[in-house]
Scaffold this active site. Structure first.
Site, PDB file in Angstrom:
ATOM      1  N   ASP A 185       1.346  -0.982  -0.197  1.00  0.00           N
ATOM      2  CA  ASP A 185       0.258  -0.058   0.012  1.00  0.00           C
ATOM      3  C   ASP A 185       0.674   1.224  -0.136  1.00  0.00           C
ATOM      4  O   ASP A 185       1.641   1.997   1.051  1.00  0.00           O
ATOM      5  CB  ASP A 185      -0.597   0.113   1.482  1.00  0.00           C
ATOM      6  CG  ASP A 185      -2.411  -0.973   1.639  1.00  0.00           C
ATOM      7  OD1 ASP A 185      -2.005  -1.878   0.499  1.00  0.00           O
ATOM      8  OD2 ASP A 185      -2.952  -0.524   1.936  1.00  0.00           O
ATOM      9  N   LYS A 192      -7.113   3.364  -3.051  1.00  0.00           N
ATOM     10  CA  LYS A 192      -7.422   3.307  -1.638  1.00  0.00           C
ATOM     11  C   LYS A 192      -7.534   5.216  -1.772  1.00  0.00           C
ATOM     12  O   LYS A 192      -6.730   5.402  -1.575  1.00  0.00           O
ATOM     13  CB  LYS A 192      -6.168   2.553  -0.675  1.00  0.00           C
ATOM     14  CG  LYS A 192      -6.711   2.264   0.411  1.00  0.00           C
ATOM     15  CD  LYS A 192      -5.305   1.661   0.823  1.00  0.00           C
ATOM     16  CE  LYS A 192      -5.113   1.830   2.735  1.00  0.00           C
ATOM     17  NZ  LYS A 192      -4.171   1.189   2.983  1.00  0.00           N
ATOM     18  N   LYS A 242     -10.773   0.164  -2.544  1.00  0.00           N
ATOM     19  CA  LYS A 242     -10.447  -0.020  -1.432  1.00  0.00           C
ATOM     20  C   LYS A 242     -10.308   1.634   0.052  1.00  0.00           C
ATOM     21  O   LYS A 242      -9.819   2.094  -0.341  1.00  0.00           O
ATOM     22  CB  LYS A 242      -8.607  -0.314  -0.735  1.00  0.00           C
ATOM     23  CG  LYS A 242      -8.858  -0.937   1.601  1.00  0.00           C
ATOM     24  CD  LYS A 242      -7.155  -1.680   1.450  1.00  0.00           C
ATOM     25  CE  LYS A 242      -7.099  -0.838   2.937  1.00  0.00           C
ATOM     26  NZ  LYS A 242      -5.954  -1.838   3.429  1.00  0.00           N
TER      27      LYS A 242
END
Lengths: 778, 334
Positions: free
Chosen positions: B171, B234, B270
């Site tokens: 991430d 995300k 996400k």
């Protein structure tokens, strides 16, 4: 389905709202309803069944009102009205109590509405019922403020209100709340398909301690509506429904002196420019045309999308349509519910099946068995000439076409008999704020759709009706000036056989398009003074002259786009030139009418011109405080072309008092001069010619009011007719106006004191309020 | 949860990996015309978002199944300065068995795990050890998380080290300043290089939407990251003042939809931070279902970045099974 199965499929399941409480209320009420008259429910009479359109089940039996029922309701309303009008604060308390009770019983109202109408429970729960509450809260405040803010106005009396089936409680609220706030009492008829929430509302009125007779509810079909419309002791009719019925009501009430507001059909354009947030615009369409199954008068039912993005946009739209869930309206996971009645379903089906142009796309997915369901439908590739681009479908059917430029979008958007609402999607504020005023409609939503609030007026132009509901602008539909007008006797021309006072013949022609024009018929009539002296001749205009004048007026539509400052300058200039020739005009008036009032009338005329020159740049709109992050701009726009039958009794002041406010607000006028004393008006041509008034803005005809009135009132390219004629033409004008539902302002054979300033009344009549909703935020 | 029959060894290592059955996003040339044409009307998006919870409702066994699905999509996360191996072990134990077996069996389910465990780089080995024998991937936050302002070469190196340590998902945080100064080329280049550094590990691009100022910026940054090869986009680090919201989510998933229409690649989404209630997770699931379709209800295309959500879901599940409202202390902590 096991949990494991659902875990794999991730389907939506049933999520029904319980109908138990609503059904229990119906049982408590005996499943049979009488009318609500004078604070009590009457015994049921002859009844008809009210059905749940989603299932066909009978919910209750509703009484068909008789003439005696309607008479009793009107009597009760009349009896209660004077006392109800006395105490504004008491009214505020009562409306507040109703609002609170609507809130307390909100779920019961929502479920009952959905059972009766077929709309998804989400909509009745989250939109209809909260908006209805808000309307009562808002108008509780209006009642409280009436004495201070509307000092010169009073209630109309007893209001007959006829409402449609698409938003049963909300339309009741829109009608009842302002009427009650202003001190009127009401006799309301809900639509026969959907009477139940009105009857529950009656129950609420009892709980709120509303004085008996203030609200009366009679049920039944159109025949009951006709009884209300025709009732002699009703002062005003407010109707929401189809344009066809609205037209009949206009005809039926013509000449009765009843006030009338009509909120009718639409074919509202939904314009998507190529710089719009397309996903949001698609979502907006869901709220525009699949809200309430498209059975919405202001539904964005006509999609206009800019060519460059049309394919992408329609692709996104079809994908979105595939995720709309059609089904049991009581299910909390449903987007599109049931059509209100098999009759309406039949009408929608027939219209779409009759369409043999374009491409029809129906949302995939099965419809529920039984019940009145119609799939969300999109018809692409239509041209403005297609029937379905012009006719209101009143169902979940969107029709669409494309455009190339902003001006073409406006042209297509305005190519309609209707004018209720319009939607504009663009990220360009210059474009949005340029387009919104050009759209012929009562409401414009920018980057949003179907936003409503009690603080913003709602209503249409053209054949979508007249009058506004909501906001300050909505109150004029339920009030009138406190002054009591005297009867207006006939004013007739003098006759005689005398010699001309001026041996040099001056034949007054007509004034059309900024030029003096000979009458088409080639006839004139002599005008005599009180002692029989021949003062001159006045042309006799006929229907063709009137047609020419209207064409000239419409060609001058650019006048509406001029600045208020410019219009003020021109009005001052007219006053200046009139002042320079005051003596001559005074003399002419004295010669025509006798006596020595000429100088006074000319002076008053100059003052009047100053008044409207002053107002030309000051009759501001408002920025309404609506509960969104954004603003609703209530803009005052010119009505359009106004036909005016000038008063006979004040040959110059009457002309100026009517034409000046009209042109000050940007209208074009076709004025028919005082029939008895036309020469002040014809002398006035020269003033107009020397005052920079653009040709066509003011057109003046002379001749017979009675002969010209029907042509004026039935002309489909005139937007409003005002009649102050001493010939009683009020009924004929109102009746003929039904053709294009033009606005009418007639004197009903009542006199007006032309020396009194009543600028607000004229300015209001000369303008339409357009509410432009502009949400903002980045 | 993907339950395709594959060889046992593969099950333990790859069954939860993103895009197992889908071609991986290759990215595309930076298309600035497309970026410039992106619009996001904030008030319209907010209106849609505000009505979402009222438009959809799942009840009873449907709700239970949907909540179990939500669990399978959670990136169970600990990202604190005081993380230790013990703390990570505890979290991983919960990841393996997010719902008490007795409760799960009453629901007719078995073998449910969360979608992944998400930790800082230093905790990757501990997480891998604790998850051994499961198919739960370990995700590492990287590139100078959360601010992304450490020396650039160290940020790239950090990715490589986490991948080398065994993280299957990375991430990354983008440089917000590139968005705020509209330096799309720089954002694209950075994302490209980070994607390359990830190798076979899948990369989630954290936009830190709470720091991007406008939804238009969110939409444009989403698009750039996808063009540069992000596997997931995300919302947040969880450290910004505003984390995942429905308007931001709508904006990002509409960008995902447009990207798929143009390129055919499905990109994962996400939302992270701020989703702590079972009911919120249902709204997110219905939003994904309606806006993107059922395919986005699988862990290779959708994850919740959440730490406290699981506890609320467990209580709702027990309520479904017993009919009695539950208590937090009845469920094992993570």
């Amino acid at each position: 389905m096991t949990v494991k199965d659902i875990f794999d499929t991730m389907d939506y399941g049933p999520a029904p709202e319980s109908a138990a409480e609503a059904l229990a209320w119906l049982v408590d009420m005996g499943d049979r309803f009488g009318h609500f008259i004078d604070g009590k429910f009457t015994a049921p009479g002859e009844t008809f069944a009210s059905k749940n359109p989603a299932t066909g089940e009978v919910l209750a039996h509703i009484s068909q009102a008789t003439q005696a029922d309607v008479d009793a309701a009107v009597r009760a309303a009349r009896k209660a009205q004077a006392k109800w009008a006395k105490d504004a604060h008491a009214r505020a308390r009562a409306l507040y109590a109703i609002a609170r009770l609507l809130q307390k019983h909100s779920r019961l109202f929502a479920v009952l509405e959905t059972l009766d109408n077929g709309k998804p429970i989400r909509e009745s729960r989250d939109i209809d019922i909260p908006l209805a509450q808000r309307h009562f809260y808002y108008h509780a405040g209006m009642a409280q403020l009436m004495d201070a803010e509307l000092p010169g106005r009073e209630a109309l009396g007893v209001c007959g209100q006829i409402i449609p089936w698409n938003f049963p409680l909300l339309m009741l609220a829109w009608k009842v709340a302002p009427a009650l706030a202003m001190g009127n009492t009401v006799v309301l008829k809900p639509a026969e398909y959907t009477s139940l929430t009105a009857l529950l509302f009656a129950d609420i009125c009892r709980q709120a301690g509303l004085p008996k007779g203030v609200v009366n509810i009679v049920t039944g079909d159109g025949a009951v509506g006709e009884m209300i419309t025709a009732h002699e002791d009703i002062d005003k009719i407010a109707f929401t429904g189809s344009t066809g019925v609205g037209r009949r009501i206009r005809e039926a009430t013509a000449g009765s002196g009843k006030g009338l507001t009509l909120e009718l059909g639409g074919k509202s354009p939904y314009i998507v420019f190529d710089d719009a947030d397309l996903d949001s615009a698609v979502e907006g369409l869901v709220d525009a045309i699949w809200f309430n199954q498209g059975q919405v008068c202001c539904a964005g039912s006509r999609l206009l999308v800019q060519e460059g993005v049309a394919d992408r946009f329609l692709g996104k739209l079809k994908a979105r349509m595939a995720t709309l869930r059609v089904g049991n309206p009581l299910d909390k996971c449903i987007d599109v519910g049931a059509i209100v009645d098999p009759v309406q379903l039949e009408a929608i089906t027939r219209l779409v099946d009759g369409c043999n142009e374009g491409e029809i796309f129906r949302a995939p997915g099965a419809l529920p068995e039984g019940g009145c369901f119609y799939p969300p439908t999109l018809i692409t590739g239509l041209s403005p000439a297609a029937t379905l681009m012009q006719e209101e479908i009143f169902g979940p059917v969107l029709v669409s076409t494309t455009f190339r430029t902003p001006s073409e979008a406006v042209e297509i958007a305005n190519n309609t008999r209707y004018g209720l609402a319009a939607t504009v999607w663009t990220e360009n504020i210059n474009l949005a704020l340029d387009i919104a005023p050009k759209l012929v409609s009562g409401v414009v939503w920018v980057n949003a759709t179907n936003l409503f609030d009690a603080a913003a007026g709602f209503g249409g132009v053209r054949e979508s009706g007249f009058g506004r509901e909501g906001g300050w602008e909505g109150l004029s539909a339920y009030t009138r000036p406190k002054t009591k007008a005297k009867a207006l006797g006939p004013v007739t021309a003098f006759t005689g056989e005398g010699n001309p006072v001026d041996p040099l013949d001056r034949t007054a022609k007509l004034y059309v398009g900024g030029k003096q024009a000979r009458p088409d018929g080639g006839y004139s009539r002599p005008v005599y003074g009180p002692r029989g002296a021949l003062l001159g001749h006045a042309s006799l205009a006929n229907r063709k002259d009137l047609r020419n004048a209207v064409e000239a007026a419409n060609a001058a539509r650019g006048w509406a786009k001029t600045t208020g400052h410019l219009r003020a300058q021109i009005l001052y200039y007219i006053a200046e030139n009139l002042s320079a020739r005051a003596g001559e005009f005074a003399h002419r008036i004295d010669e025509m009418v006798g006596g020595k009032t000429g100088a006074k009338e000319v002076d008053a005329s100059i003052r009047r011109l100053f008044t409207y020159a002053a107002w030309a740049d000051k009759f501001d709109g408002q920025a309404h405080s609506v509960p969104i992050r954004g603003v609703a701009l209530a803009m005052k726009e010119a009505v359009g072309t106004i036909g005016i039958l000038c008063p006979n009794e004040a040959p110059l002041l009457g002309l100026i008092s009517t034409v000046a406010p009209a042109i000050a607000m940007g209208n074009r006028t076709v004025a028919v001069a005082s029939e008895a004393f036309p020469l002040a008006a014809t002398d006035f041509y020269q003033i107009l010619e020397t005052s920079d008034v653009p040709g066509g803005v003011v057109n003046i005809l002379t001749g017979s009011h009675a002969e010209l009135a029907p042509t004026l009132a039935s002309h489909l390219d005139i937007d409003a007719v005002w009649s102050f004629s001493s010939t009683d033409l009020s009924g004929a004008i109102e009746k003929k106006s039904a053709g294009n539902l033009k606005r009418t302002w007639v004197n009903n054979a009542r006199a007006r004191d032309w020396y009194a300033e009543d600028a607000k009344a004229f300015l209001d009549a000369a303008t339409e309020v357009k509410n432009i909703w502009v949400p903002y935020g980045e | 949860m993907e339950t395709k029959a594959i060889s046992p060894s593969a099950v333990t290592t790859t069954a939860h990996l993103p895009q197992l059955h889908l071609p991986r996003n290759e990215g595309m040339e930076l298309d600035l015309d497309w970026v410039a044409s992106v619009q996001a009307n904030t008030s319209a998006i907010e209106r849609r978002a505000a009505t979402l919870p009222g438009r959809r409702s799942v009840k009873k066994e449907y709700q239970a199944a949907w909540l179990l699905k939500a669990i399978s999509l959670i990136d169970l996360t600990t990202l604190s300065g005081d993380d230790t191996e013990g703390r990570v072990n505890r979290l991983c134990a919960k990841a393996r068995q997010p719902v008490a077996p007795a409760l799960l069996s009453k629901l007719g389910m078995s073998g449910l795990t969360v979608g992944a465990v998400c930790v800082y780089h230093d905790m990757v080995p501990a997480a891998l050890r604790a998850l051994e024998g499961t198919n739960i991937p370990v995700a590492a936050v990287s590139t100078g998380f959360p601010a992304g302002l450490s020396p650039y070469h160290l940020r790239i190196q950090e990715i490589r080290e986490s991948v080398a340590a065994g993280a299957k998902e990375i991430d990354i945080v983008i440089s917000r300043r590139h968005v705020l100064t509209q330096n799309w080329q720089a954002l694209y280049d950075e994302m490209r290089e980070m994607r390359e550094a990830c190798g076979d590990a899948h990369v989630k691009a954290i936009l830190a939407t709470g720091e991007l100022g406008t939804l238009r910026n969110v939409a444009r940054a989403s698009l750039i990251c996808m063009m540069a090869g992000a596997d997931f986009i995300k919302t947040s680090t969880g450290k910004e003042p505003i984390n995942a919201t429905l308007p931001v989510s709508l904006t990002m998933i509409r960008a995902i939809r447009d990207y798929e229409t143009r390129t055919g690649f499905k990109i994962g989404y996400k939302p992270a931070g701020g989703i702590s209630k079972a009911k919120d997770s249902l709204v997110y699931l219905s939003m994904m279902k309606d806006e993107l379709g059922n395919r986005w209800l699988q862990p290779d295309l959708f994850r919740f970045g959440a730490s406290s959500l699981l506890g609320d879901i467990e209580r709702q599940l027990e309520h479904y099974v017993t009919g009695a409202y539950s208590a937090q202390w009845r469920h094992a902590m993570g």
